[in-house]
Write a protein that holds these residues in place. Structure first.
Motif, PDB file in Angstrom:
ATOM      1  N   LYS A 173       1.774  18.154  14.303  1.00 54.16           N
ATOM      2  CA  LYS A 173       0.428  17.579  14.335  1.00 54.16           C
ATOM      3  C   LYS A 173       0.500  16.048  14.309  1.00 54.16           C
ATOM      4  CE  LYS A 173      -3.952  17.769  11.948  1.00 54.16           C
ATOM      5  NZ  LYS A 173      -4.514  17.901  10.600  1.00 54.16           N
ATOM      6  N   GLN A 174       1.363  15.527  13.441  1.00 49.72           N
ATOM      7  CA  GLN A 174       1.469  14.076  13.352  1.00 49.72           C
ATOM      8  C   GLN A 174       2.090  13.471  14.601  1.00 49.72           C
ATOM      9  OE1 GLN A 174       3.285  13.403   9.454  1.00 49.72           O
ATOM     10  NE2 GLN A 174       1.257  13.019   8.606  1.00 49.72           N
TER      11      GLN A 174
ATOM     12  N   ASP B 169     -11.837   3.737  22.960  1.00 51.07           N
ATOM     13  CA  ASP B 169     -11.123   4.718  23.800  1.00 51.07           C
ATOM     14  C   ASP B 169     -10.345   5.704  22.947  1.00 51.07           C
ATOM     15  OD1 ASP B 169     -12.100   3.439  25.933  1.00 51.07           O
ATOM     16  OD2 ASP B 169     -10.219   2.469  26.551  1.00 51.07           O
ATOM     17  N   PHE B 170      -9.633   5.138  21.971  1.00 47.22           N
ATOM     18  CA  PHE B 170      -8.760   5.977  21.164  1.00 47.22           C
ATOM     19  C   PHE B 170      -9.553   6.989  20.343  1.00 47.22           C
ATOM     20  CE2 PHE B 170      -6.566   6.751  17.141  1.00 47.22           C
ATOM     21  CZ  PHE B 170      -5.421   7.350  17.622  1.00 47.22           C
TER      22      PHE B 170
ATOM     23  N   ILE C 260       0.829  -1.202   0.000  1.00 40.22           N
ATOM     24  CA  ILE C 260       0.000   0.000   0.000  1.00 40.22           C
ATOM     25  C   ILE C 260       0.867   1.257   0.000  1.00 40.22           C
ATOM     26  CG2 ILE C 260      -2.077  -1.015   1.021  1.00 40.22           C
ATOM     27  CD1 ILE C 260      -1.138  -0.018   3.731  1.00 40.22           C
TER      28      ILE C 260
ATOM     29  N   LEU D 121      -0.533  13.342  17.261  1.00 39.65           N
ATOM     30  CA  LEU D 121      -1.427  12.195  17.064  1.00 39.65           C
ATOM     31  C   LEU D 121      -0.805  10.912  17.602  1.00 39.65           C
ATOM     32  CD1 LEU D 121      -2.915  12.570  13.474  1.00 39.65           C
ATOM     33  CD2 LEU D 121      -4.117  12.665  15.655  1.00 39.65           C
TER      34      LEU D 121
ATOM     35  N   GLY E 273      -6.083   4.699  26.858  1.00 43.69           N
ATOM     36  CA  GLY E 273      -6.486   5.919  26.181  1.00 43.69           C
ATOM     37  C   GLY E 273      -5.405   6.423  25.253  1.00 43.69           C
TER      38      GLY E 273
ATOM     39  N   LYS F  58      -9.572   0.477   6.688  1.00 46.05           N
ATOM     40  CA  LYS F  58      -8.352   0.507   7.495  1.00 46.05           C
ATOM     41  C   LYS F  58      -7.214  -0.179   6.746  1.00 46.05           C
ATOM     42  CE  LYS F  58     -10.412  -0.988  11.445  1.00 46.05           C
ATOM     43  NZ  LYS F  58     -10.523  -1.407  12.855  1.00 46.05           N
ATOM     44  N   PRO F  59      -5.941   0.189   6.889  1.00 45.77           N
ATOM     45  CA  PRO F  59      -5.478   1.261   7.765  1.00 45.77           C
ATOM     46  C   PRO F  59      -5.865   2.645   7.225  1.00 45.77           C
ATOM     47  CG  PRO F  59      -3.646   0.330   6.525  1.00 45.77           C
ATOM     48  CD  PRO F  59      -4.831  -0.517   6.238  1.00 45.77           C
ATOM     49  N   LEU F  60      -6.397   3.452   8.120  1.00 45.53           N
ATOM     50  CA  LEU F  60      -6.871   4.767   7.701  1.00 45.53           C
ATOM     51  C   LEU F  60      -5.930   5.839   8.227  1.00 45.53           C
ATOM     52  CD1 LEU F  60      -8.120   5.930  10.571  1.00 45.53           C
ATOM     53  CD2 LEU F  60     -10.053   4.550   9.907  1.00 45.53           C
ATOM     54  N   THR F  61      -6.101   7.050   7.724  1.00 48.65           N
ATOM     55  CA  THR F  61      -5.354   8.150   8.327  1.00 48.65           C
ATOM     56  C   THR F  61      -6.354   8.955   9.147  1.00 48.65           C
ATOM     57  OG1 THR F  61      -5.741   9.826   6.647  1.00 48.65           O
ATOM     58  CG2 THR F  61      -3.968   8.270   6.219  1.00 48.65           C
TER      59      THR F  61
ATOM     60  N   LYS G  39       1.352  10.773  19.904  1.00 45.16           N
ATOM     61  CA  LYS G  39       1.853  11.073  21.261  1.00 45.16           C
ATOM     62  C   LYS G  39       3.369  10.870  21.307  1.00 45.16           C
ATOM     63  CE  LYS G  39      -2.576  10.159  22.133  1.00 45.16           C
ATOM     64  NZ  LYS G  39      -3.570  11.210  22.004  1.00 45.16           N
TER      65      LYS G  39
ATOM     66  N   LYS H  42      -3.050   4.146  23.886  1.00 44.52           N
ATOM     67  CA  LYS H  42      -2.722   3.087  22.946  1.00 44.52           C
ATOM     68  C   LYS H  42      -3.481   3.341  21.650  1.00 44.52           C
ATOM     69  CE  LYS H  42      -3.660  -1.817  22.462  1.00 44.52           C
ATOM     70  NZ  LYS H  42      -2.626  -2.292  21.586  1.00 44.52           N
ATOM     71  N   ILE H  43      -2.754   3.340  20.546  1.00 53.61           N
ATOM     72  CA  ILE H  43      -3.404   3.573  19.255  1.00 53.61           C
ATOM     73  C   ILE H  43      -3.771   2.221  18.646  1.00 53.61           C
ATOM     74  CG2 ILE H  43      -3.181   4.616  16.975  1.00 53.61           C
ATOM     75  CD1 ILE H  43      -0.990   6.378  18.128  1.00 53.61           C
ATOM     76  N   PRO H  44      -5.032   2.020  18.309  1.00 54.87           N
ATOM     77  CA  PRO H  44      -5.391   0.724  17.729  1.00 54.87           C
ATOM     78  C   PRO H  44      -4.735   0.548  16.352  1.00 54.87           C
ATOM     79  CG  PRO H  44      -7.338   2.021  18.300  1.00 54.87           C
ATOM     80  CD  PRO H  44      -6.172   2.929  18.404  1.00 54.87           C
ATOM     81  N   VAL H  45      -4.369  -0.691  16.070  1.00 61.42           N
ATOM     82  CA  VAL H  45      -3.812  -1.003  14.755  1.00 61.42           C
ATOM     83  C   VAL H  45      -4.860  -0.675  13.693  1.00 61.42           C
ATOM     84  CG1 VAL H  45      -3.054  -2.903  13.275  1.00 61.42           C
ATOM     85  CG2 VAL H  45      -2.281  -2.769  15.637  1.00 61.42           C
ATOM     86  N   GLY H  46      -4.438  -0.061  12.635  1.00 61.37           N
ATOM     87  CA  GLY H  46      -5.380   0.287  11.576  1.00 61.37           C
ATOM     88  C   GLY H  46      -5.750   1.760  11.599  1.00 61.37           C
ATOM     89  N   PHE H  47      -5.272   2.491  12.610  1.00 58.32           N
ATOM     90  CA  PHE H  47      -5.641   3.897  12.715  1.00 58.32           C
ATOM     91  C   PHE H  47      -4.494   4.848  12.383  1.00 58.32           C
ATOM     92  CE2 PHE H  47      -9.345   2.123  14.526  1.00 58.32           C
ATOM     93  CZ  PHE H  47     -10.351   3.071  14.342  1.00 58.32           C
ATOM     94  N   VAL H  48      -3.375   4.277  11.933  1.00 53.13           N
ATOM     95  CA  VAL H  48      -2.298   5.159  11.495  1.00 53.13           C
ATOM     96  C   VAL H  48      -1.809   4.690  10.143  1.00 53.13           C
ATOM     97  CG1 VAL H  48      -0.003   6.058  11.964  1.00 53.13           C
ATOM     98  CG2 VAL H  48      -1.572   5.637  13.843  1.00 53.13           C
ATOM     99  N   ARG H  49      -1.695   5.626   9.264  1.00 50.90           N
ATOM    100  CA  ARG H  49      -1.185   5.332   7.927  1.00 50.90           C
ATOM    101  C   ARG H  49      -0.538   6.594   7.401  1.00 50.90           C
ATOM    102  NH1 ARG H  49      -4.788   3.089   2.969  1.00 50.90           N
ATOM    103  NH2 ARG H  49      -3.247   3.342   1.343  1.00 50.90           N
TER     104      ARG H  49
END
Lengths: 456, 121
Positions: free
Chosen positions: A174-175, B15-16, A97, A178, A110, B102-105, A180, A112-119
């Motif tokens: 900003k990134q 939570d996130f 990708i 996000l 609070g 996902k994976p999303l920004t 932290k 912890k970033i879930p997998v799939g939420f950062v790209r």
């Protein structure tokens, strides 16, 4: 802030790491156990030299990880459990990708970033700052520090003289917010940025020491090496799988083509309908009784060569005029001479096919007799290839037990008697006895033979 | 203040996303399953729902259908780990305003939420 106070926690970290390396988790090879044990005596606290040695041992061990994700999870877990950081995460480049995505994240709830939420794609500011040359905000260690970004933003000159840079710093801030992130440690392999180790604030609010940053850089570089290795192995394995699949597919096409050819021969001659399939079944039944015979070992792939040879033994009949093949009555000597050519024609057809060169030889000789009285070459005894000798017996058995235009079929018992009578003259005694054994066991006319072909 | 409901069977995700949108001035509710999602929807009438498509029990598409039956003006963004054309088509047919894979920004998620709040349904 005294660096002295931190020494025990470092020792603890190293100890923990060593323990993890040795408990065989995540595909770690046990090979290094003795190595680690000998290098780290348990009765004294770990010294700085041990730490160096430990890193070396760790990097050697990391190379053995089969899946990069396992290694990353272990690194994240180690840092999280031992360094008391609010948030630890690793981003890894995924070529499918063309983006850096979050592989693992740990931290206080609070955060912890879930997998799939950062790209992050290749041109996002946080990636860019590592990949472009002469980045002013990367320290000589290679680490990106949040404080430096804030300093840059607070510097009035930046805003006034370099508005582009200001925007870029703002985007990076900003990134990092996000994520932290307080520190971003790049993982390079050669010149490629494979990933980023993201570290949040320490829970106690202290800044990271130089020694700790040095540790992160080493860890990141070793991890990058391990990841590159694992990725290489993964893609290699994938290639091997693809090649295997391709081979199986090609082989199936090859087998099916051979069988289609065999079916075409059968279809031409109404009197021999089903003959090829039956002969092939008998041959496989005989082969079962010949397991362990030295001559069998001489073949590269005996069963396969046997199956194809049996299926194609009459392929040469395509070169015989129709009027002879379907003649209703006994053949004249001239016509019989014509028929005899089919084994040579068969060889001529199959010979040019590289994969079938063994088969071509077997087809040529399937009408030879054990005493040398057969055709086309008058070979005798073991000079006749084994598979030819097997086909000779099974072919004769099926001919005798099938109706022909010029005679009625004979009973199996009668045919067996005939085989026995010609054992040693027309037929190889070894093959005849194998055939009799197979017959007694019900493997010849037991109904199994018709399904044998379908397994290919 | 906009009300936002986050539906996902993973605590971490709830939570996130809650923290993320709270920091951006939303009043955020979370639900771990379909029943919770529906009762919060009825009680709070959020303007926007972020809905995970793959969940144990009642799945995202079923929840989407129920929420739309209750109030068709609620804007719903589907979030999915799979790029499944059929599910995407189904979701749009049932009235979802967006389908994010996902994976999303997070930038994109924030933008999508902001943009779709302005869309009149």
């Amino acid at each position: 802030m005294s660096t002295h106070k931190k020494v025990p926690s470092w020792g603890k970290l190293q100890g923990w790491f060593v323990e993890k390396l040795m408990d065989h988790q995540g595909g770690i090879s046990p090979v290094n156990n003795t190595l680690l044990n000998s290098e780290f005596p348990k009765d004294r606290p770990l010294q700085k030299q041990d730490y160096q040695a430990f890193l070396e041992a760790a990097s050697r061990t990391m190379i053995r990880f089969k899946k990069p994700e396992h290694l990353i999870k272990m690194i994240v877990r180690t840092i999280d459990e031992q360094l008391k950081i609010m948030h630890t995460a690793v981003l890894l480049y995924k070529s499918e990708i063309a983006s850096y995505i979050l592989i693992d994240s740990k931290g206080t709830s609070g955060l912890k970033i879930p997998v799939g939420f950062v790209r992050l794609n290749g041109d996002s500011p946080l990636i860019n700052i590592f990949t472009e040359k002469d980045s002013f905000f990367i320290s000589e260690t290679g680490i990106l520090n949040y404080d430096d970004i804030i300093c840059g933003l607070r510097n009035r000159d930046t805003l006034e003289l370099q508005p582009d840079l200001y925007d870029k710093l703002l985007a990076i801030k900003k990134q990092m917010d996000l994520l932290k992130a307080v520190l971003c440690v790049p993982c390079y392999f050669k010149k490629d940025l494979l990933g980023i180790l993201v570290l949040g604030e320490k829970i106690n609010g202290e800044k990271f020491s130089r020694e700790e940053m040095g540790f992160f850089v080493t860890l990141a570089n070793d991890a990058a090496m391990a990841i590159a290795n694992a990725q290489l192995i993964e893609s290699l394995q994938q290639r091997v799988e693809e090649i295997k699949e391709l081979y199986v597919k090609e082989h199936r096409i090859f087998m099916n083509t051979a069988l289609a050819l065999a079916a075409a021969i059968d279809a031409r001659d109404p009197y021999t309908y089903g003959h090829t399939e039956r002969v092939t079944g008998y041959c496989l039944a005989v082969a079962k009784e010949l397991v362990g015979v030295p001559e069998v070992q001489g073949y590269k792939n005996f069963m396969e060569t046997l199956t194809i040879s049996a299926s194609l033994h009459d392929v040469g009949k395509v070169g015989i005029p129709d009027y002879i093949l379907s003649k209703n009555g006994r053949l004249t000597p001239e016509e019989f001479e014509e028929i005899k050519k089919h084994s040579i024609i068969g060889e001529t057809i199959l010979g040019p096919i590289k994969e079938l060169s063994d088969v071509a030889k077997e087809v040529r000789h399937h009408q030879e007799c054990y005493d040398g009285s057969g055709y086309p070459d008058g070979l005798a005894g073991n000079d006749i290839p084994l598979i030819s000798r097997i086909i000779s017996v099974t072919d004769a058995f099926d001919a005798m037990t099938s109706n022909r235009p010029y005679r009625k079929k004979r009973a199996p018992a009668e045919a067996l008697k005939e085989l026995k009578a010609k054992s040693g003259t027309q037929f190889d005694p070894l093959v005849v006895s194998a055939f009799l054994l197979a017959y007694q066991k019900g493997n010849v006319l037991g109904g199994q033979e018709s399904s044998v072909l379908q397994s290919y | 203040m906009y009300k936002l409901l986050v539906v996902d069977d993973e605590h971490d995700v709830c939570d996130f996303v809650k923290t993320f949108f709270k920091e951006r001035g939303f009043h955020v509710f979370t639900a771990l399953n379909g029943d919770e999602a529906l009762s919060i929807t009825k009680r709070e009438r959020p303007e926007m729902v972020l809905l995970d498509i793959k969940m144990k029990g009642m799945d995202g598409l079923a929840i989407l259908k129920h929420i739309k039956e209750f109030d068709r003006t609620i804007r719903i963004i589907m979030i999915s780990a799979l790029n499944d054309q059929e599910k995407m088509y189904e979701a749009y047919k049932l009235g979802a305003v967006e389908y994010i894979t996902k994976p999303l920004t997070l930038d994109y998620l924030e933008e999508a939420v902001g943009k779709n709040l302005k869309v009149k349904l």
